[in-house]
Design a protein around this motif. Structure first.
Motif, PDB file in Angstrom:
ATOM      1  N   HIS A 286       0.773  -1.141   0.237  1.00  0.00           N
ATOM      2  CA  HIS A 286      -0.104   0.075  -0.031  1.00  0.00           C
ATOM      3  C   HIS A 286       0.887   1.088  -0.147  1.00  0.00           C
ATOM      4  CE1 HIS A 286       0.961  -0.545   4.322  1.00  0.00           C
ATOM      5  NE2 HIS A 286       0.512   0.636   4.490  1.00  0.00           N
ATOM      6  N   GLU A 289       2.100   1.650  -3.431  1.00  0.00           N
ATOM      7  CA  GLU A 289       0.980   2.121  -4.368  1.00  0.00           C
ATOM      8  C   GLU A 289       0.581   3.690  -4.176  1.00  0.00           C
ATOM      9  OE1 GLU A 289      -2.241  -0.371  -3.610  1.00  0.00           O
ATOM     10  OE2 GLU A 289      -1.343  -2.031  -4.658  1.00  0.00           O
ATOM     11  N   LYS A 616      -5.956   4.870   0.562  1.00  0.00           N
ATOM     12  CA  LYS A 616      -5.274   4.003   0.773  1.00  0.00           C
ATOM     13  C   LYS A 616      -5.763   2.404   0.527  1.00  0.00           C
ATOM     14  CE  LYS A 616      -2.414   6.437   4.201  1.00  0.00           C
ATOM     15  NZ  LYS A 616      -1.564   6.348   5.383  1.00  0.00           N
ATOM     16  N   VAL A 617      -4.770   1.815  -0.082  1.00  0.00           N
ATOM     17  CA  VAL A 617      -5.096   0.422  -0.304  1.00  0.00           C
ATOM     18  C   VAL A 617      -5.043  -0.382   0.824  1.00  0.00           C
ATOM     19  CG1 VAL A 617      -4.763  -1.476  -2.048  1.00  0.00           C
ATOM     20  CG2 VAL A 617      -4.748   0.887  -2.815  1.00  0.00           C
ATOM     21  N   LYS A 618      -5.670  -1.244   1.281  1.00  0.00           N
ATOM     22  CA  LYS A 618      -5.539  -2.069   2.250  1.00  0.00           C
ATOM     23  C   LYS A 618      -4.395  -3.104   1.806  1.00  0.00           C
ATOM     24  CE  LYS A 618      -7.938  -4.802   5.979  1.00  0.00           C
ATOM     25  NZ  LYS A 618      -9.158  -5.657   6.013  1.00  0.00           N
ATOM     26  N   PRO A 619      -3.560  -3.493   2.819  1.00  0.00           N
ATOM     27  CA  PRO A 619      -2.538  -4.471   2.303  1.00  0.00           C
ATOM     28  C   PRO A 619      -2.915  -5.946   2.656  1.00  0.00           C
ATOM     29  CG  PRO A 619      -1.985  -3.471   4.510  1.00  0.00           C
ATOM     30  CD  PRO A 619      -3.103  -2.590   4.051  1.00  0.00           C
TER      31      PRO A 619
END
Length: 629
Positions: A286, A289, A616-619
């Motif tokens: 994340h 990214e 934010k992209v969840k890891p």
């Protein structure tokens, strides 16, 4: 020893470095007493003594409550205080201690130092820049200059022996500087041509750095350990600090090896885990990214593609991580330039800038060889402001305070813009300007820089008297405000300072007023007068512009409510619906007038780029780490 030197300082979140120019115009890093070229930005409070660097790190496990680390992340935050042994330390105090340690050691090696260039992230606000400069002055410097870290890296690249010092380019080159340090991620697009480095645009995130990679791994290990043994390593300060140091070493190891060992202990339990590079990359995906979104976004905002970028230059200690280099290589489709030292290039670039500032000085020319002196004297650098600058106004449609940005982000520096305002009543005593910058984080919409009161106005002015207000950035992105009474020619000048230290500048006429006229405190209130246009003034803190220069109003302001800015004192206002403010005396209000005859001297883009929070992209969850065999 020489009485002065060209000195540059990289005041980093996790490591700091100091360098100077020798007589050949070459930057020389000054090692610390331990012989290291970089010094950990950590402070150990030992009674009345302060230990800086590795000694503080060594004691951080035994005395975690007496060690301050990563203080740069709170620079400019007036509410952040460390309480140690009955003493209070602010981020400026900690920076002062670190800088004083660097300077004292440097003076023992090269002699007296009374001025230096200190680097800051390009995304630093005016408040954060002023706090950094103040730390330098408290540390004993008589003169402090500021330069953005990516610009310093670019100067090191084009002026240093590791770069293209002796290369004369037939055409200009566009360099993308990707600076991932311990605490911040800075991006800059820099145009290089003969004898000039010019920043085209900058971006990044003040809260994205190597520390965030550390924290992701640290939390994952702590969860794994807690599932196996029960105690949480992060609940105890000593075990948390020990794990933090282990994680830092593992991160470094994984930059050169596919796996590394890490030991965690808490509550009488101890276990060693093996961390695979693939695990670490999956855990911090994340963050990668987020870097990708910022990098691609910077190009899109400036209508550029990767075909326009000639060189991708990496610097900053965290840029060593393979996942970071892989990302930048994948995005750019080209081989990265890693010729600069991630740890020393920022300080070296600051040193070159210090030499450029001294190059016209007769003494400086005498200590440099003619070739180096001529090169530094001819060279120029030009930066941009990372933050849009303007004033708060009130939107009549939704009765919310919104920023009106007069200078958009990425305006070439130095820059200034002028607008005309007018008094609203006969014999008006004062006008009041409230200066704001666009936010320093993705979820922050604006930041208060301070309040400028023009007081007193000349007596017996008629209603509608024109006041010409100018706001400008200087070469080091410091904000200045000036006002001029058109009818009388009287002027006031001030530099915006922190909100809790408001500077009130008296409007003086050498013929009519003494030059030592006393400062007048800001009034506590001012009235609201309805205006026929979209904006209106409801209080002394919300002036209204004369007009909106074409294309400079942020299109985001109308459809969205802007929250009240945070203030250093006073009760917080509720975010719920509020009743209309009661009428207040109109003694410093300003109204719209006709456009000024002089156009703004800035060259802004059509509009300030949108400031939208990037999700934010969840890891993906970290799989169980293999047990020690």
């Amino acid at each position: 020893m020489l009485p002065t030197h060209a000195v540059g300082i990289d005041l980093g979140t996790t490591y700091s470095c100091i360098a100077y120019l020798n007589e050949h115009g070459e930057p020389i890093t000054i090692p610390n007493p331990d012989g290291e070229l970089s010094t950990p930005s950590a402070v150990l409070v030992d009674g009345d003594r302060f230990l800086v660097g590795m000694e503080a790190i060594r004691n951080s496990i035994r005395h975690p409550d007496r060690v301050i680390q990563d203080s740069k992340r709170w620079m400019g935050d007036a509410s952040k205080v460390w309480q140690i042994a009955g003493k209070r330390f602010t981020p400026v105090d900690v920076a002062t201690i670190i800088l004083r340690s660097l300077l004292e050691n440097a003076r023992q090696r090269i002699g007296e130092i009374d001025r230096a260039v200190i680097t800051v992230p390009a995304q630093f606000s005016d408040i954060q820049r002023q706090a950094t400069a103040e730390a330098g002055r408290r540390a004993g410097l008589k003169h402090v200059d500021i330069i953005n870290e990516p610009v310093a890296a670019a100067l090191c690249f084009v002026l240093g022996t590791e770069g293209i010092w002796f290369t004369e380019l037939a055409t200009s080159q566009l360099i993308m500087v990707a600076d991932l340090g311990g605490g911040t991620f800075d991006l800059s697009l820099v145009r290089y041509q003969k004898n000039e480095v010019r920043v085209v645009a900058s971006g990044g995130d003040l809260h994205l750095g190597g520390l965030d990679w550390n924290q992701a791994l640290q939390k994952a290990i702590a969860r794994q350990f807690q599932r196996e043994f029960g105690p949480d390593p992060l609940a105890d300060r000593e075990s948390a600090q020990a794990l933090s140091l282990e994680v830092e070493q593992v991160k470094r190891s994984l930059s050169v090896r596919p796996r590394a060992a890490l030991t965690c202990q808490a509550g009488g339990h101890r276990k060693t885990y093996q961390v695979e590079q693939e695990q670490f990359e999956r855990l911090t995906q994340h963050l990668v990214e987020r870097m990708e979104q910022l990098t691609v976004g910077l190009l899109e905002e400036n209508k550029l593609g990767w075909a326009h970028v000639d060189v991708v230059l990496t610097t900053g200690g965290a840029s060593r991580m393979p996942m970071v280099r892989t990302l930048l290589k994948k995005l750019s489709g080209t081989t990265l330039n890693t010729s600069l030292s991630p740890d020393q290039s920022i300080a070296h670039g600051a040193t070159y800038y210090a030499g450029m500032l001294l190059s016209n000085n007769a003494f400086a020319r005498s200590i440099l060889n003619p070739t180096a002196a001529a090169r530094l004297q001819q060279f120029r650098q030009q930066s941009v402001n990372a933050r849009a600058l303007g004033i708060l106004v009130r939107d009549l449609d939704d009765e919310q305070r919104v920023p009106h940005y007069m200078l958009p982000a990425n305006t070439q520096l130095p820059a200034s813009v002028t607008q005309m305002v007018g008094t609203v009543m006969p014999n008006q005593k004062r006008v009041h300007l409230h200066i704001v910058e666009s936010g320093t984080a993705a979820d922050q919409q604006f930041v208060e820089l301070g309040t400028c009161v023009i007081d007193p106005l000349p007596p017996n002015l008629p209603e509608g008297t024109e006041i010409e207000v100018s706001i400008q950035y200087d070469e080091q992105a410091r904000v200045h405000v000036s006002a001029k009474v058109v009818e009388t020619g009287q002027e006031a000048h001030t530099e915006i300072v922190r909100t809790e230290n408001v500077l009130v500048s008296a409007l003086q006429d050498e013929a009519a007023m003494p030059t030592n006229a006393p400062q007048v405190p800001a009034p506590s209130s001012v009235g609201a007068k309805p205006q026929p246009k979209q904006f209106d003034l409801d209080s002394q803190e919300v002036p209204v512009p004369v007009r909106e220069p074409a294309g400079q109003r942020d299109p985001r302001l109308k459809p969205r409510a802007i929250p009240e800015p945070q203030r250093p004192a006073g009760p917080a206002k509720s975010s719920s619906s509020r009743p209309a403010p009661p009428p207040l005396p109109m003694d410093d209000e300003i109204i719209d007038l006709e456009p000024v005859s002089e156009p703004p001297r800035a060259r802004p883009k059509a509009s300030a780029p949108p400031l939208q929070a990037v999700p934010k992209v969840k890891p993906q969850p970290l799989p169980p780490l293999p047990k020690k065999r």
